[in-house]
Every structure is written in C-alpha cells, then in structure tokens.
Design a protein around this motif. Sequence first.
Motif, PDB file in Angstrom:
ATOM      1  N   HIS A 179      17.783   9.644 -10.630  1.00  0.00           N
ATOM      2  CA  HIS A 179      16.778   9.926  -9.606  1.00  0.00           C
ATOM      3  C   HIS A 179      17.055  11.241  -8.892  1.00  0.00           C
ATOM      4  O   HIS A 179      16.139  11.911  -8.418  1.00  0.00           O
ATOM      5  N   LEU A 189       4.657   1.747 -17.916  1.00  0.00           N
ATOM      6  CA  LEU A 189       4.933   0.643 -16.999  1.00  0.00           C
ATOM      7  C   LEU A 189       3.702  -0.269 -16.976  1.00  0.00           C
ATOM      8  O   LEU A 189       2.676   0.091 -16.408  1.00  0.00           O
ATOM      9  N   LYS A 228       7.132  -2.122  -7.993  1.00  0.00           N
ATOM     10  CA  LYS A 228       6.478  -2.579  -9.219  1.00  0.00           C
ATOM     11  C   LYS A 228       7.082  -1.862 -10.429  1.00  0.00           C
ATOM     12  O   LYS A 228       7.317  -2.469 -11.472  1.00  0.00           O
ATOM     13  N   ALA A 229       7.320  -0.568 -10.268  1.00  0.00           N
ATOM     14  CA  ALA A 229       7.904   0.207 -11.369  1.00  0.00           C
ATOM     15  C   ALA A 229       9.296  -0.321 -11.712  1.00  0.00           C
ATOM     16  O   ALA A 229       9.649  -0.447 -12.878  1.00  0.00           O
ATOM     17  N   LEU A 244       4.737   0.764  -4.822  1.00  0.00           N
ATOM     18  CA  LEU A 244       4.596   1.305  -6.171  1.00  0.00           C
ATOM     19  C   LEU A 244       5.965   1.358  -6.851  1.00  0.00           C
ATOM     20  O   LEU A 244       6.123   0.973  -8.011  1.00  0.00           O
ATOM     21  N   ALA A 245       6.961   1.806  -6.088  1.00  0.00           N
ATOM     22  CA  ALA A 245       8.313   1.906  -6.633  1.00  0.00           C
ATOM     23  C   ALA A 245       8.830   0.526  -7.050  1.00  0.00           C
ATOM     24  O   ALA A 245       9.430   0.370  -8.111  1.00  0.00           O
ATOM     25  N   TRP A 258       1.545  11.726  -1.489  1.00  0.00           N
ATOM     26  CA  TRP A 258       1.063  10.357  -1.335  1.00  0.00           C
ATOM     27  C   TRP A 258      -0.379  10.364  -0.842  1.00  0.00           C
ATOM     28  O   TRP A 258      -0.874  11.397  -0.378  1.00  0.00           O
ATOM     29  N   ILE A 280      13.170   7.701  -8.454  1.00  0.00           N
ATOM     30  CA  ILE A 280      13.360   6.604  -7.507  1.00  0.00           C
ATOM     31  C   ILE A 280      14.839   6.209  -7.431  1.00  0.00           C
ATOM     32  O   ILE A 280      15.475   5.992  -8.470  1.00  0.00           O
ATOM     33  N   ARG A 304       0.804  -1.214   0.000  1.00  0.00           N
ATOM     34  CA  ARG A 304       0.000   0.000   0.000  1.00  0.00           C
ATOM     35  C   ARG A 304       0.841   1.271   0.000  1.00  0.00           C
ATOM     36  O   ARG A 304       0.319   2.356  -0.183  1.00  0.00           O
ATOM     37  N   SER A 305       2.131   1.129   0.269  1.00  0.00           N
ATOM     38  CA  SER A 305       2.954   2.336   0.420  1.00  0.00           C
ATOM     39  C   SER A 305       3.566   2.734  -0.920  1.00  0.00           C
ATOM     40  O   SER A 305       3.457   2.022  -1.912  1.00  0.00           O
ATOM     41  N   ARG A 306       4.245   3.863  -0.918  1.00  0.00           N
ATOM     42  CA  ARG A 306       4.898   4.294  -2.148  1.00  0.00           C
ATOM     43  C   ARG A 306       6.059   3.372  -2.493  1.00  0.00           C
ATOM     44  O   ARG A 306       6.441   3.226  -3.634  1.00  0.00           O
ATOM     45  N   LEU A 307       6.576   2.692  -1.468  1.00  0.00           N
ATOM     46  CA  LEU A 307       7.627   1.714  -1.691  1.00  0.00           C
ATOM     47  C   LEU A 307       7.142   0.592  -2.615  1.00  0.00           C
ATOM     48  O   LEU A 307       7.850   0.160  -3.527  1.00  0.00           O
ATOM     49  N   LEU A 315       1.418  -1.347 -13.874  1.00  0.00           N
ATOM     50  CA  LEU A 315       0.742  -0.269 -13.160  1.00  0.00           C
ATOM     51  C   LEU A 315      -0.446   0.230 -13.991  1.00  0.00           C
ATOM     52  O   LEU A 315      -0.406   0.166 -15.212  1.00  0.00           O
ATOM     53  N   LEU A 319       3.424   7.575  -9.608  1.00  0.00           N
ATOM     54  CA  LEU A 319       4.817   7.244  -9.352  1.00  0.00           C
ATOM     55  C   LEU A 319       5.680   8.508  -9.297  1.00  0.00           C
ATOM     56  O   LEU A 319       6.461   8.700  -8.369  1.00  0.00           O
ATOM     57  N   PHE A 340       7.592  10.233  -5.948  1.00  0.00           N
ATOM     58  CA  PHE A 340       9.051  10.298  -5.849  1.00  0.00           C
ATOM     59  C   PHE A 340       9.631  11.549  -6.486  1.00  0.00           C
ATOM     60  O   PHE A 340      10.839  11.677  -6.621  1.00  0.00           O
TER      61      PHE A 340
END
Lengths: 304, 242, 287
Positions: B74, B91, A176-177, A173-174, B112, A190, A168-171, B94, B102, B106
């Motif tokens: 980054h 991607l 998966k990306a 998402l990162a 968020w 990232i 659920r966190s941005r981690l 997603l 995304l 970041f």
Amino acid sequence: MKTPLAFALAAVVLAALAAAPLFIPDYWTGVLLGMTGYVALATAWALFSGPTRYVSLATVAFFGVGAYTVAVLNEVLPYPLVLLCAGGIGAAMALVVGLSTLRLAGVYFVIFTFGLAELVRQTVSWWEVNVTYTMGRYVFLPFEGRHIYWQLLALAAVTLLISWAIGRSRLGLALKAIGDDETVAAHAGINVTRIKLMLFVISATLITLVGAIQAPRWTYIEPSIVFNPTVSFMTLIMALLGGAMRLWGPLVGAVPLFLLFEWLSVSFPDHFSIILGLLFILIVFVMPQGVLAKLEDLRGRGKP
Amino acid sequence: MSAELHLSHLHKRFGGLVAVRDVSFSLAPGEVVGLLGPNGSGKTTVMNMISGALPCDGGSVKVGTTDITRMKPHRVAKHGVARTFQLVRPLPTLTVGENVMLSLAFGKKRHWGREARDLAEEKLAFVGLEGRGGEQVGNLTYIDQKRMEMARALASEPDILLLDEWLAGLNPSELSIGIELVRHLQGQGITVLLVEHIMEAVRALCSRCIVMSAGEVIAEGPSAEVLARPAVIKAYLGDDHA
Amino acid sequence: MLEHVVNGLVLGGTYALVAMGLTIQYGIARIMNLSFGDTIIAACFATWLMFTGLALSPILALVVLVPAGYALSLVVYRFIMKPLVDRAPDEGALEVDSILVTFGLLFVIQGVLLTLFGGGYTSYSYLNSPVNVLGTTVAANRLLALALSLAIGAALVVVLFRTRWGMTLRAVALAPQSAPLYGIDTNRAARTAFAIGGALACTGGVVLSMFQTFTATGGVVFTMKALIVVILGGKGSVPGAIVAGLLLGLVETFVAAYIDPGLTLAAVYTVFLALLLVRPNGLFGKA
C-alpha cells in the motif's frame, strides 16, 4: 428513496419506538429491550465481520466485559464514567486481539475469537477468587426497564448511523475490497491491516457498550451469567439471516429471530440449544447471503 | 514529471531455490521496457518485489531517489507504482466503477465523491469501457475485465506501471486493441515495465528489452538486437536453435 | 516434578491424538470443524454409559466407539458437509461455511448431551491403582491412556507415511487441484479424512474419560486446545501436531501445578500468541 426522506422516516420510527414504553405493559418493554439489544449487537457485529468475512465468534467476550465492568465500577464511579471505562476496556481488548491476529490469515482470527470468551471468563473468575476474594457482584443503579431500553435504542440508532456512514465512505469501499481480495486491495494503496483493526475496534467497542448498558437488568452478576456463549451464537445467526453485507440486514434478522427465540426459550427450555443449532445450520444452507439478498434474488428472477 | 525505476542487486530465495539472483536494471522516465524470459525465470518474482508483494532478500528498489525496498504494497502504491496481475483479479462484490474508484480513493491523491466518480468514468473511457461503470464485474468478458484492471491500475495515477502478462490470453483482434492501449500510456508519459511472452507485442511496444533466465539477467538492450542474440534464443528454445 | 512431567505427557499425548484428527479434517477435507470437541465429549459420555451401565471396560468401548465415530462422521459428511463442498466457489468460502455449520452442530451436540446427561461434572473410576514409575506414583489409567495415544498415533503416522493409501491422502492435502490428474478421487479422500478425524475424536474421548472428569459444556475448550495444537504444529502437519500436543500438555500441567489451575487456558493462549508472533506458520509449517 431520497436520503432526507429516509432520515425523516427513520426519525419518526425512532420516536415512536422511544414513546412505546409509555403505552405498553412492562413485559413488552422488556421484550423490546432485549430485541433492541440484539439489533445493536448484530449490526455492530456485521460492521466488521460482514464486509471483511472475518467471522468473529467473540461477541460475548466483549459483551461480558462491558457488563462486568459496570458490575465492578457501578458503586465507585458516576454512571457516564463507568460507560466510558467499559468502552475503553473493550476497545483496548479489541486492539490487543486485533494486533495479534489480524495480520495473519482469517482462520487464525476465527480460532482466536472462538475461545476468547472462555478465556476471559476463566481469567475473570480466577481474578475474583484469588485476588479480590469475591464471586458475583451486585449492580445497584436506579434504572427501570424503560431507562435501559432508551439507552439501548440510542446506541442501536448510533450503530446504524455509523454503519450507514461507513458504507458511504471510502472506508466502506476499502472494506468490501478487503473482503474480496486483500492483495488487490493492498496494491490499490489500502493499508489493509490498519483498516481491519480500526473496524474491529469500533465494532467491539459498540458490543462492549451493549453489555455495559444491559448490566443493570441482572442486578446480580457473575462471570458465568454474562459470558454466556449463546449471545455470540444468536448475534451471528441474526446477522447472517438478515444479510451481514447490508445496512438493514442484521436488523431484519434480529427482530423475527429474537421473537422466535423468546417463544422457544419459554416453550422448550430444555431443548433450546438443539433447536437453535438446527435452525442455524438450516440458515447457512438455505440463505448463505441472508434474507435481503434472497429477496432481491427472487425479485430479479421474477423479472423477464 | 515521471520518476524512474532503479533495481540494484535484487535477490530472492524460496527455501533452497534462488528465484532471483543479483538482478539490476533501470528504466528511464516514459520508457516502455519488456521483461522477458522463459517460464520460471523469475520475472513475476521481480514484479512482486517491486510492488512490495514479496519481501526482498537482498538488493534495493528505488523510485527516483526514494528507496521503496522494504515498503508494503500500500505504501509502494502511494509512491506511484501500480500493477496488474498475471491472472486478472477483479473484485466481484464491487461494480466496475467501484473497482476503479478504489484506486482513486486510496492512490496518490485520495479522490472521493463526485470528483472520484468523474475520474473513474474518465479512466474507464480511456480503456474503452465508457458508460459501463454500473455493471457487475462478473458480467464482463475476459478482455473487458482486463481493460477494467488496467483502468484500476491507472486510477492510482502511477508514474510506473507494471503489466504482468497483461496481453496473455487475448485473441488476435483483442491483442491489437491491447497493444494500442499500452501505446497510449506511453503518450501519457507513464513508465511501463511489461512482462510478456507475446513477441509481436514486445516488438511493437518496447524500445528496449531485459531478458532473464534461471533468475539472472542474461541480456539487455534494444529489442530487435536482444531478441536476435544466440543466448536469448537458447534460453527460450534450447540448444538446437542457437 | 517428575510426576508433573508424566502427567503432562499423558495429557499432551491425548491432545496430540485429537489434534491429529482435527488437522486431518482441516488439511485434507478442508473443513474447519468447530464441533470437534463436542464429538470428544460425546465419546466420553458414551464410554461412561457403557462402563457404568453395561460394565464394559473402556478398551471394549474403544472397539465399539471408534468404528461408530467413523460411520457417523461419514453420515455427517454426506448430508451436511458435501452440499457445502459442492456449492463453495473457492476454498475460502468453504472455510467460512464449514465454520458456521459446525458452529451450529456444536450447539446441537451440546444440547443433546445436556438433555441426556445434565450439566454436571462426570467421571468414573477405572484402573485407578497407583503404579510406580521412575520413583513417582502415577495412576494406572493414565499410563494406559498414554500407551493408547502413542500406539494409535504411531499407527496413523505409519499408515499416512508408509502406505499407498496414506500417500493418496497426503497428495490431496498438498495439491487438491492437481491430485485428480493422477487419478485420485479427491471426494473420496475428503470423505475418508473427515471420517478418520471423527474416529480419532472418539478415540480421544474414550482415552480422556479414563482419567479426567468431563462436562457436557466442555467441548469448546477441547476444540480450542486442539485448534491451538493444529496451528502451533503447522496446518495439516501430523508430526507438528504430536510435538505441539505434548508441549501443550506439559505447559498446562506445569501451570496447574506451580501457578494456579484456574490459569491453564490463559497459559495456553499465551503460548499460542507468543508462537504466532514468532512463527506465524507454526512449528512445522511452510512459508
């Protein structure tokens, strides 16, 4: 399903599982114990390898280090400290492996992890023979099967919780990306290497703890027992069968496969590894994305 | 306030081949500038060196007063530089909305939760993908994928946007939509560096052009004037047309 | 000292030979074969069986087993690898799929070997007479092993770099997308490359069995060493594999002789890591 409801349900199931050893015979507690161990292993493995697609073949390297740490330290330190040490050693090892290979293309990581268990096993054996002059150690801890089971159950629950929180966190998402396209992920801001490293260390630490908690089961431990490559293999196959990209995937794969393996190893002790290998090839062929994705696929096709 | 981009004496070798030789130019805040040149002239290499995808062999890149020459992609992104890719790179695992989120999560400000979802929807609406955040990327048409990639780049809230042949491969009606979109960016005060082969778009959008050939800058100035120079025509079309 | 150099070269020659097989499979067929070492061990056992059961010399075993390895690899490619190649959307997906499937294959081959031969260390004695080389004595079988490795390796290099057929294979390795534009059948090239790899694994197994003991579970270590040689030499580089193979053999022999035989794998890993940090693309790899 609404999140609070899902949590309540999970808590009820967890409580029921925790109460089970009080009502069932010891043999079945042992089966539950093994199964819970693999649920934790497969979920922890998928935490890193699922979204990033960096296939780690080193599960048993960490698992074995955990078990062996307990074997070495169980008479020296109090148990909670022993577990802490095991987790710390696992994390440090993951940090070294990750720092040296995760900057590079995924294939270097796979190759490195492929031989890691053998390397650690040989190095530990060498150390024991040449430095400490012991081969094999005894674990004397006042634990019965159910005590170990309860610890593993708690660890499995924590692992699932971590996996849920990361998803659920941005981690999440990162991750998966990164699995899709590292270049795009990096350009989105990232720090790809740091995130991969972080997840690998978390995953490896959990795996090390599974090994550490299970150590008292053996009473007698030597490197060839705890560094058995079948552990890496079974973890991988379970996570893949269930679907390594999903929260419940590894669990869905681990439960039926563990029961199947249990039956196979009793019924066909001599041909176990052949059957295991063939089953594995079959799974890669038929369900590359895992059972859960396959089910969704079928349901999707069923709709007009 | 929008930062400006300074390149000075940028240099890149691939083995024995010098891909970029002593390239220097600057963009003023809010400017849309075309970076032109025949295939293989080093435009994309320059883009990659700015965004940190390729290390420079010499020279420096600055955003405002910050030197970003040796930064990894980054970190460059965190200094307000965003880009699109020559071949669109969505991607696939997603959703459309997550692709955009995304960069929000970041980018410079690290949004968020609900805020990020709202902002993602806002960016999607800006590029004309209103209400389509839940769709799978694989189901988008080519122009919609390009729109999504633009929304993803904008979501990191950049001061400088690098568009690498973002308009290539579009049909005439899509092209005019695309040109309109880039023009809107200008209205938002974003500095744009546009690598492009479509002269119609360059004339419509860029007040100024930089032309490269064989790794070197051969012309720089107001678009109409630069495109009429014999050296530029020669670089594109060969000696007979000069 | 000199004895260790000779022994290191013998071992390294074998490593170079099998690593060439692996690098050809990976470079041309794009399949990362984790069951490679188990193929080598299978060939070791087959040679042992022929030698002790039928009294056939390993040289004759070579004549039988190398074509057999080629043919069997073709079958494996057709039924296991080809479907994966066809379904993979990109090279990365094929890499992961092939790693997983060959990991399964590893357990199958290992299981069969364990069932047939048990888990003990096996060896046989062939040409075990000492020969005097430059003042030190070396077993004749080791010299023969070195000669065979060099001859077969050299023949392969000549084929790859001097014939039209070899050029076809190298073209597929360098540019899999554009090779078909020149009328090259990439499917056929991939199949052939995979089979050549299998044949080389068998060659390596026969040669190795002449001077080393082997065990059914030893495949992993051979795969590991071959992989390290491939990476050190640069993916897909045959000259790189030869140099890196010899280097690895020497390092191992010296560590075993002067430090401790139990630390050879650790030494191999250290070399691997050190080189990766300095040259991430291998000795002969391109950036």
